[in-house]
Design an enzyme around this catalytic site. Structure first.
Site, PDB file in Angstrom:
ATOM      1  N   GLU A 150       0.901  -1.145   0.000  1.00  0.00           N
ATOM      2  CA  GLU A 150       0.000   0.000   0.000  1.00  0.00           C
ATOM      3  C   GLU A 150       0.942   1.198   0.000  1.00  0.00           C
ATOM      4  O   GLU A 150       1.853   1.275   0.833  1.00  0.00           O
ATOM      5  CB  GLU A 150      -0.875  -0.013   1.260  1.00  0.00           C
ATOM      6  CG  GLU A 150      -1.942  -1.081   1.257  1.00  0.00           C
ATOM      7  CD  GLU A 150      -3.008  -0.847   0.193  1.00  0.00           C
ATOM      8  OE1 GLU A 150      -3.242   0.322  -0.175  1.00  0.00           O
ATOM      9  OE2 GLU A 150      -3.607  -1.834  -0.281  1.00  0.00           O
TER      10      GLU A 150
ATOM     11  N   THR B 184      11.722   3.050   0.656  1.00  0.00           N
ATOM     12  CA  THR B 184      11.489   4.444   0.280  1.00  0.00           C
ATOM     13  C   THR B 184      12.330   5.391   1.138  1.00  0.00           C
ATOM     14  O   THR B 184      12.645   5.075   2.292  1.00  0.00           O
ATOM     15  CB  THR B 184       9.991   4.785   0.463  1.00  0.00           C
ATOM     16  OG1 THR B 184       9.818   6.199   0.464  1.00  0.00           O
ATOM     17  CG2 THR B 184       9.441   4.255   1.776  1.00  0.00           C
ATOM     18  N   ASP B 185      12.635   6.552   0.581  1.00  0.00           N
ATOM     19  CA  ASP B 185      13.363   7.560   1.366  1.00  0.00           C
ATOM     20  C   ASP B 185      12.514   8.085   2.521  1.00  0.00           C
ATOM     21  O   ASP B 185      13.021   8.712   3.445  1.00  0.00           O
ATOM     22  CB  ASP B 185      13.838   8.726   0.478  1.00  0.00           C
ATOM     23  CG  ASP B 185      12.720   9.459  -0.247  1.00  0.00           C
ATOM     24  OD1 ASP B 185      11.544   9.052  -0.123  1.00  0.00           O
ATOM     25  OD2 ASP B 185      13.024  10.447  -0.951  1.00  0.00           O
ATOM     26  N   GLU B 186      11.183   7.807   2.457  1.00  0.00           N
ATOM     27  CA  GLU B 186      10.303   8.341   3.504  1.00  0.00           C
ATOM     28  C   GLU B 186      10.587   7.715   4.870  1.00  0.00           C
ATOM     29  O   GLU B 186      10.151   8.228   5.892  1.00  0.00           O
ATOM     30  CB  GLU B 186       8.831   8.163   3.108  1.00  0.00           C
ATOM     31  CG  GLU B 186       8.528   8.910   1.815  1.00  0.00           C
ATOM     32  CD  GLU B 186       7.049   9.050   1.473  1.00  0.00           C
ATOM     33  OE1 GLU B 186       6.211   9.054   2.372  1.00  0.00           O
ATOM     34  OE2 GLU B 186       6.765   9.169   0.262  1.00  0.00           O
TER      35      GLU B 186
ATOM     36  N   ALA C 129       5.941   4.508   8.415  1.00  0.00           N
ATOM     37  CA  ALA C 129       6.210   3.649   9.584  1.00  0.00           C
ATOM     38  C   ALA C 129       6.112   2.175   9.171  1.00  0.00           C
ATOM     39  O   ALA C 129       6.915   1.343   9.601  1.00  0.00           O
ATOM     40  CB  ALA C 129       5.220   3.959  10.703  1.00  0.00           C
ATOM     41  N   SER C 130       5.145   1.855   8.308  1.00  0.00           N
ATOM     42  CA  SER C 130       5.003   0.446   7.884  1.00  0.00           C
ATOM     43  C   SER C 130       6.169   0.036   6.990  1.00  0.00           C
ATOM     44  O   SER C 130       6.673  -1.084   7.085  1.00  0.00           O
ATOM     45  CB  SER C 130       3.660   0.216   7.175  1.00  0.00           C
ATOM     46  OG  SER C 130       3.630   0.873   5.922  1.00  0.00           O
ATOM     47  N   LYS C 131       6.630   0.937   6.144  1.00  0.00           N
ATOM     48  CA  LYS C 131       7.772   0.606   5.269  1.00  0.00           C
ATOM     49  C   LYS C 131       9.049   0.449   6.113  1.00  0.00           C
ATOM     50  O   LYS C 131       9.867  -0.437   5.865  1.00  0.00           O
ATOM     51  CB  LYS C 131       7.977   1.695   4.208  1.00  0.00           C
ATOM     52  CG  LYS C 131       6.886   1.789   3.154  1.00  0.00           C
ATOM     53  CD  LYS C 131       6.782   0.561   2.259  1.00  0.00           C
ATOM     54  CE  LYS C 131       7.953   0.400   1.306  1.00  0.00           C
ATOM     55  NZ  LYS C 131       7.751  -0.757   0.396  1.00  0.00           N
TER      56      LYS C 131
ATOM     57  N   LYS D  27      -1.576  10.117  -7.149  1.00  0.00           N
ATOM     58  CA  LYS D  27      -0.301  10.724  -6.760  1.00  0.00           C
ATOM     59  C   LYS D  27      -0.124  12.070  -7.472  1.00  0.00           C
ATOM     60  O   LYS D  27      -0.724  12.302  -8.526  1.00  0.00           O
ATOM     61  CB  LYS D  27       0.864   9.799  -7.102  1.00  0.00           C
ATOM     62  CG  LYS D  27       0.733   8.395  -6.508  1.00  0.00           C
ATOM     63  CD  LYS D  27       1.054   8.356  -5.021  1.00  0.00           C
ATOM     64  CE  LYS D  27       0.694   7.049  -4.349  1.00  0.00           C
ATOM     65  NZ  LYS D  27       1.249   5.855  -4.895  1.00  0.00           N
ATOM     66  N   LEU D  28       0.746  12.937  -6.925  1.00  0.00           N
ATOM     67  CA  LEU D  28       0.769  14.337  -7.370  1.00  0.00           C
ATOM     68  C   LEU D  28       0.864  14.522  -8.892  1.00  0.00           C
ATOM     69  O   LEU D  28      -0.003  15.165  -9.491  1.00  0.00           O
ATOM     70  CB  LEU D  28       1.914  15.114  -6.689  1.00  0.00           C
ATOM     71  CG  LEU D  28       1.971  16.583  -7.130  1.00  0.00           C
ATOM     72  CD1 LEU D  28       0.795  17.374  -6.581  1.00  0.00           C
ATOM     73  CD2 LEU D  28       3.279  17.242  -6.713  1.00  0.00           C
TER      74      LEU D  28
ATOM     75  N   VAL E  86      -3.331  21.953  -4.275  1.00  0.00           N
ATOM     76  CA  VAL E  86      -1.971  22.011  -3.716  1.00  0.00           C
ATOM     77  C   VAL E  86      -2.103  22.077  -2.199  1.00  0.00           C
ATOM     78  O   VAL E  86      -2.773  22.970  -1.672  1.00  0.00           O
ATOM     79  CB  VAL E  86      -1.221  23.256  -4.249  1.00  0.00           C
ATOM     80  CG1 VAL E  86       0.096  23.449  -3.515  1.00  0.00           C
ATOM     81  CG2 VAL E  86      -0.989  23.119  -5.745  1.00  0.00           C
TER      82      VAL E  86
ATOM     83  N   GLY F 140       0.775  15.984   9.318  1.00  0.00           N
ATOM     84  CA  GLY F 140       2.154  15.487   9.485  1.00  0.00           C
ATOM     85  C   GLY F 140       3.010  15.618   8.231  1.00  0.00           C
ATOM     86  O   GLY F 140       4.027  14.934   8.100  1.00  0.00           O
TER      87      GLY F 140
END
Ligand code: NAD
Ligand code: TYD
Length: 343
Positions: free
Chosen positions: A84, A125-127, A155-157, A192-193, A209, A278
């Site tokens: 996800e 991911t970098d997140e 947090a899940s990744k 996604k953006l 935005v 957040g």
């Protein structure tokens, strides 16, 4: 070689299946995908008939089904894209993120232990590093940056990454992890953006935005991500983490204005709406390790990649129009209907 690719009906996994089946005709790509809202067989349609491609509609968290595939197909490698992946959805409904991203990863790792594997690769991911302040352009995420997550998605990744590292150290499973910055390109789901902006602009709809639009993302053309993963699974060292990114930082407002301009529409479409909870301020990858150790560098500069991407959405209207005609309408209403417009 038999390579399991999970999440292959999604954006990056789909691009990876296209890339690998074309580049390695003697390898077999075994795609496992649950076909959630983000999975799309149209993405795989161009490669479904390739002799070196097989598709399994399976949930990675379904232990019995996953073990059966391992038993029958005897994979040499696993590349785990299945997840996800949307931060906004994770804020509304975190639980499925734990089920797929954490439990699903643990099932795949157990299957690798049980049946043996040459390499398990986790697409992260970098997140997982959290965010960087906007006023410190000198700071970048390295592989040593501590994990410090913000959203249920990240947090899940991060939890999945920790499991992968645990299986690597405790059981000696040959694992690698890559942490990439934001991707863009063909087959990107319009929540996604970048694809959201393209599809809204083409339909003359307002472009939402979040907040001021000053948040920064480090954009990478999806094919460059696929090339990097291919390098890591073949030449990377087991037990290592590799950051992937191309020093291509843009504010959200810059990205939005670039797309609007390329499509010849008015910036009046831009609508500031209430901010994401957040909301991470800035992501920026230091890719020195993958460059120095594996010789990887991005091949597609942003101005070229964004043109190719926009052209793809113009040439493949049916692909994204079919998505936004369906359940996506309800999603959009739920996500954006109540978002306050701010001036
Ligand atoms: P996506 O949402 O477009 O695709 C995810 C795919 O996984 C879909 O095909 C979906 O059907 C499948 N899936 C979901 N749950 C599953 C389950 N339980 N079992 C089997 N399949 C399941 O995602 P994406 O943008 O292509 O991201 C792919 C991976 O790359 C993710 O792990 C994500 O965390 C990571 N990543 C994404 C980006 C980005 O910019 N999109 C950047 C860095 C890392
Ligand atoms: P997104 O594509 O969701 O990726 P991520 O949150 O994983 O970086 O969002 C990219 C940036 O764009 C992020 O700062 C949030 C912002 N954004 C908007 O301003 N409006 C939108 O409608 C969306 C989907 C995202």
């Amino acid at each position: 070689m038999n390579i399991i690719v999970t999440g292959g009906a999604g954006f990056i996994g789909g691009n990876f299946c296209h890339y690998m089946t074309e580049k390695y005709p003697d390898d077999v790509v075994l795609c496992i995908d649950k076909l959630t809202y983000a999975g799309n067989m149209e993405t795989l349609a161009p490669i479904m008939d390739r002799k070196n491609f097989k598709f399994f509609k399976t949930d990675i968290a379904d232990r019995e089904a996953v073990y059966k595939i391992f038993e029958d197909e005897k994979p040499d490698m696993v590349v785990n894209f299945a997840a996800e992946s949307h931060v906004d959805r994770s804020i509304n409904e975190p639980e499925i993120f734990l089920q797929t991203n954490v439990i699903g990863t643990s099932v795949l790792l157990d299957a690798c232990r049980k049946y043996g594997i040459k390499r398990y690769h986790q697409v992260s991911t970098d997140e997982v590093y959290g965010d960087l302040p906007l006023d410190r352009p000198d700071l970048f995420f390295t592989e040593e940056t501590p994990i410090h997550t913000s959203s249920p998605y990240s947090a899940s990744k991060a939890s999945a990454d920790l499991l992968v590292q645990a299986y690597s150290r405790t059981y000696g499973l040959p694992c690698t992890i890559s942490r990439c910055s934001n991707n863009y390109g063909p087959y990107h789901f319009p929540e996604k953006l970048i694809p959201l902006v393209i599809s809204n602009v083409l339909n003359d709809k307002p472009v939402p935005v979040y907040g001021t639009g000053e948040n920064v993302r480090d954009w990478l053309y999806v094919k460059d991500h696929c090339i990097a993963i291919d390098l890591i699974i073949r030449k990377g060292t087991a037990g290592e983490i590799y950051n992937i990114g191309g020093h291509n930082e843009k504010t959200n407002m810059e990205v939005v204005k670039t797309v609007i301009k390329a499509l010849g529409k008015s910036e009046d479409l831009i609508t500031h709406v209430s901010d994401r909870l957040g909301h991470d301020r800035r992501y920026a990858i230091d890719p020195s390790k993958i460059h120095n150790e594996l010789g990887w560098l991005p091949e597609t500069p942003f101005n070229e990649g964004i043109k190719k991407t926009i052209q793809w959405y113009l040439d493949n209207r049916e692909w994204w129009e079919n998505i936004i005609k369906g359940d996506y309408q309800n999603y959009y209403e739920k996500m954006y209907g109540n978002r306050k417009t701010i001036s």
